[in-house]
Design a protein around this motif. Structure first.
Motif, PDB file in Angstrom:
ATOM      1  N   SER A 111      30.949  49.731  48.173  1.00 15.88           N
ATOM      2  CA  SER A 111      29.936  50.151  48.282  1.00 15.88           C
ATOM      3  C   SER A 111      30.038  51.717  48.237  1.00 15.88           C
ATOM      4  O   SER A 111      29.391  52.536  47.293  1.00 15.88           O
ATOM      5  N   THR A 112      31.043  52.044  48.561  1.00 23.04           N
ATOM      6  CA  THR A 112      32.077  53.570  48.517  1.00 23.04           C
ATOM      7  C   THR A 112      32.012  53.811  47.043  1.00 23.04           C
ATOM      8  O   THR A 112      31.394  55.038  46.896  1.00 23.04           O
TER       9      THR A 112
ATOM     10  N   ILE B   3      30.787  39.336  46.245  1.00 21.95           N
ATOM     11  CA  ILE B   3      30.517  40.418  47.379  1.00 21.95           C
ATOM     12  C   ILE B   3      29.334  41.312  46.955  1.00 21.95           C
ATOM     13  O   ILE B   3      28.234  41.498  47.753  1.00 21.95           O
ATOM     14  N   ALA B   4      29.302  42.052  46.413  1.00 20.83           N
ATOM     15  CA  ALA B   4      28.286  43.112  45.419  1.00 20.83           C
ATOM     16  C   ALA B   4      26.825  42.036  45.518  1.00 20.83           C
ATOM     17  O   ALA B   4      26.557  42.478  45.709  1.00 20.83           O
ATOM     18  N   ALA B   5      27.207  40.851  44.598  1.00 22.62           N
ATOM     19  CA  ALA B   5      25.960  39.975  45.075  1.00 22.62           C
ATOM     20  C   ALA B   5      25.655  39.642  45.644  1.00 22.62           C
ATOM     21  O   ALA B   5      24.082  39.579  46.001  1.00 22.62           O
TER      22      ALA B   5
ATOM     23  N   GLY C  10      23.476  42.931  36.337  1.00 23.38           N
ATOM     24  CA  GLY C  10      24.492  41.926  36.105  1.00 23.38           C
ATOM     25  C   GLY C  10      25.879  42.319  36.842  1.00 23.38           C
ATOM     26  O   GLY C  10      26.316  42.986  36.812  1.00 23.38           O
ATOM     27  N   ILE C  11      26.396  41.061  36.767  1.00 18.72           N
ATOM     28  CA  ILE C  11      28.480  40.726  37.145  1.00 18.72           C
ATOM     29  C   ILE C  11      28.910  39.595  36.418  1.00 18.72           C
ATOM     30  O   ILE C  11      27.717  38.417  36.348  1.00 18.72           O
TER      31      ILE C  11
ATOM     32  N   VAL D 199      24.404  35.104  47.448  1.00 17.33           N
ATOM     33  CA  VAL D 199      24.603  35.108  45.509  1.00 17.33           C
ATOM     34  C   VAL D 199      23.831  34.782  44.769  1.00 17.33           C
ATOM     35  O   VAL D 199      23.171  34.911  43.616  1.00 17.33           O
ATOM     36  N   ALA D 200      23.015  32.892  45.581  1.00 17.94           N
ATOM     37  CA  ALA D 200      21.880  32.621  44.818  1.00 17.94           C
ATOM     38  C   ALA D 200      20.821  32.785  44.725  1.00 17.94           C
ATOM     39  O   ALA D 200      19.935  33.450  43.789  1.00 17.94           O
TER      40      ALA D 200
END
Length: 522
Positions: A169-170, A204-206, A215-216, A391-392
């Motif tokens: 996030s940083t 983790i981002a999702a 998009g990931i 994530v879901a």
């Protein structure tokens, strides 16, 4: 008439103002971007300090861009690359292993400093590129993971949390702030891409910031760091014991499984693409069997046969709960020597006990049913383990997720990724998404070992995810450009099929040409 002229002039002025504010690449178009780049050096945004900037002029097929290097205490270093003709995209790149180094957008000649390669995201996608070292520095032993996480200081605690999630996030927020300063506007689309620990980063981002990514792409990581940790520890605990095969024995296992299963995809080419059909039995290599090598240094003892079977079987708790699904057949030896250290590093992250990483006897004391809940709790508390339900939720919200795995991954189990991905898909259905494949898809890199296919020159994940998000073109089949790891020479092309399909040779034509294969359901 005079009033109309004045009105017309006011419209011109207002239109010019709008064009300057919305259409230009810089907040101050009269200032060259190279100057804007230089002016960023030494400035700070919140607690991040820009330590250097460099303007690269366009050269050949490389665009002009500004490279920004920055740091945030204690050890988080970041790189942001801002192209002159920006597409409006932000591409965040994950790390690998215990991180400690920035996955840069460019490589340069050590003597001349000339750029020798550039990420497709920057080069062709003209995206702002952002990456970090994950909050530790591999080149400085006192600041390097994993031991820095247990050094007893607040800096060590911060470094551990950076690695777990906060570095992500940083880096994203700093990249957005620099982008706004440089162009005068924010990104229109934001993407995350990663493989191995970068794949964990992606999930983790999702999980944590679903609103911040359109998009990931997540590859070669199983969506459950606890299961991965105990799988590594379970095999790593056998290091130094008679139950662990030697290098020569592991190589014999690889050769025998390849001989048994290579041709199951229609061609004998040194890889197992149809893993689902491979039923090789390691017991055929046990000393004394007619199919085993007569050399006692090559054949396996009964205990070593069981070790191989354990690797390819599900790892279960005493109550029968599967915590990790077994590996596909592959060449384990190149990675198996690191299993204990990788698992030990994660165990250190979960517990704060450095002995899990530094002491073989401690790793050999691993007991699955005792240590699994301890690791699970610790990794959840530090924030390192993605939550499949969240994530879901990312998928169910309409955002796009591409998951992928090398079919013969020798570090992270393909089958465990499929198991966890399937769980996530079912959770998305439970959250109201009728067909999860409208927003997420899983691809298989045929025959690849760990990280094969992660480079965008091997498989263009950039185009796959950006076209899905921006043009609603869902990826159906991708292309694997298998390259020599040292020279970069193209060796062959193969289809990258959606799971559970594999590329089957059509029976005619060049076996190194993807056009002669068909994605086939086992």
């Amino acid at each position: 008439m005079k009033a109309k002229i004045i009105q017309f002039l006011m419209v011109l002025v207002w239109t010019s103002f709008l064009l300057v504010g919305c259409g230009g690449n810089s907040a101050t178009p009269s200032i060259p971007l190279a100057t804007t780049c230089a002016n960023l050096n030494g400035t700070s945004i919140d607690d991040v300090t820009i330590t250097s900037t460099k303007w690269y002029e366009a050269s050949g097929d490389h665009p002009a861009f500004c490279q920004v290097n920055a740091t945030r205490p204690p050890y988080l270093d970041m790189e942001i690359d801002l192209p002159a003709n920006w597409s409006g995209r932000l591409w965040q790149q994950g790390g690998g292993g215990f991180d400690g180094r920035i996955t840069s957008a460019i490589t340069t000649d050590a003597t001349t400093g000339a750029i020798t390669s550039m990420s497709i995201a920057l080069k062709e996608g003209l995206a702002v590129y952002a990456a970090s070292n994950g909050g530790n520095r591999a080149t400085a032993p006192a600041q390097a993971a994993p031991l820095v996480w247990s050094d007893g200081t607040q800096d060590g605690v911060t470094s551990a949390r950076d690695y777990a999630y906060t570095a992500l996030s940083t880096t994203r927020e700093f990249a957005r702030a620099v982008t706004l300063k440089f162009y005068g506007r924010s990104p229109s689309h934001t993407y995350f891409n990663g493989c191995s620990n970068g794949g964990r980063n992606a999930y983790i981002a999702a999980d944590r910031w679903p609103e911040d990514y359109d998009g990931i792409v997540s590859g070669c990581m199983v969506m459950d760091i606890t299961g991965q940790t105990v799988a590594w520890m379970d095999l790593g605990a056998k290091s130094g014991t008679e139950t662990m095969p030697s290098a020569a024995q592991w190589q014999a296992v690889t050769a025998a499984s390849m001989a048994a299963c290579d041709a199951l995809d229609g061609v004998t080419d040194g890889m197992i693409a149809n893993q689902a059909a491979c039923d090789f039995d390691a017991a055929t290599l046990q000393c004394g069997e007619p199919t085993a090598d007569p050399d006692p240094a090559i054949c396996l003892t009964a205990e070593q046969v069981q070790t191989v079977k354990d690797v390819t079987s599900d790892l279960k708790l005493g109550d029968g709960t599967t915590v990790y699904s077994g590996y596909n057949w592959t060449d384990w030896y190149s990675h198996v020597v690191y299993y204990g250290l990788l698992g030990g590093g994660n165990a250190l992250l979960a517990t704060g006990d450095a002995a899990w990483f530094s002491d073989l006897a401690k790793r050999q004391s691993f007991i699955l049913d005792h240590d699994y809940p301890i690791f699970q709790y610790g990794l959840r508390i530090i924030g390192a383990n993605p939550d499949k339900s969240r994530v879901a939720a990312f998928v169910a919200s309409g955002r796009k997720l591409i998951s992928w795995h090398a079919g013969s991954d020798n570090l992270s189990s393909f089958n465990d990724h499929v198991r966890n991905y399937s769980t996530m898909m079912n959770l998305a259905v439970g959250q109201g998404l009728t067909d999860p494949e409208t927003h997420t898809r899983f691809f298989v890199v045929p025959g690849g070992s760990h990280t094969d296919g992660e480079d965008l020159t091997e498989i263009n994940w950039f185009n796959a995810i950006t076209q899905w998000v921006e043009m609603d073109i869902a990826p159906e089949q991708l292309l694997y450009n298998k390259r020599d790891k040292t020279t970069g020479e193209l060796l062959r092309t193969l289809p990258v099929c959606r799971h559970p399909q594999y590329p089957r040779y059509n029976g005619a034509g060049d076996v190194n040409d993807a056009a002669n294969y068909t994605c086939t359901t086992p």
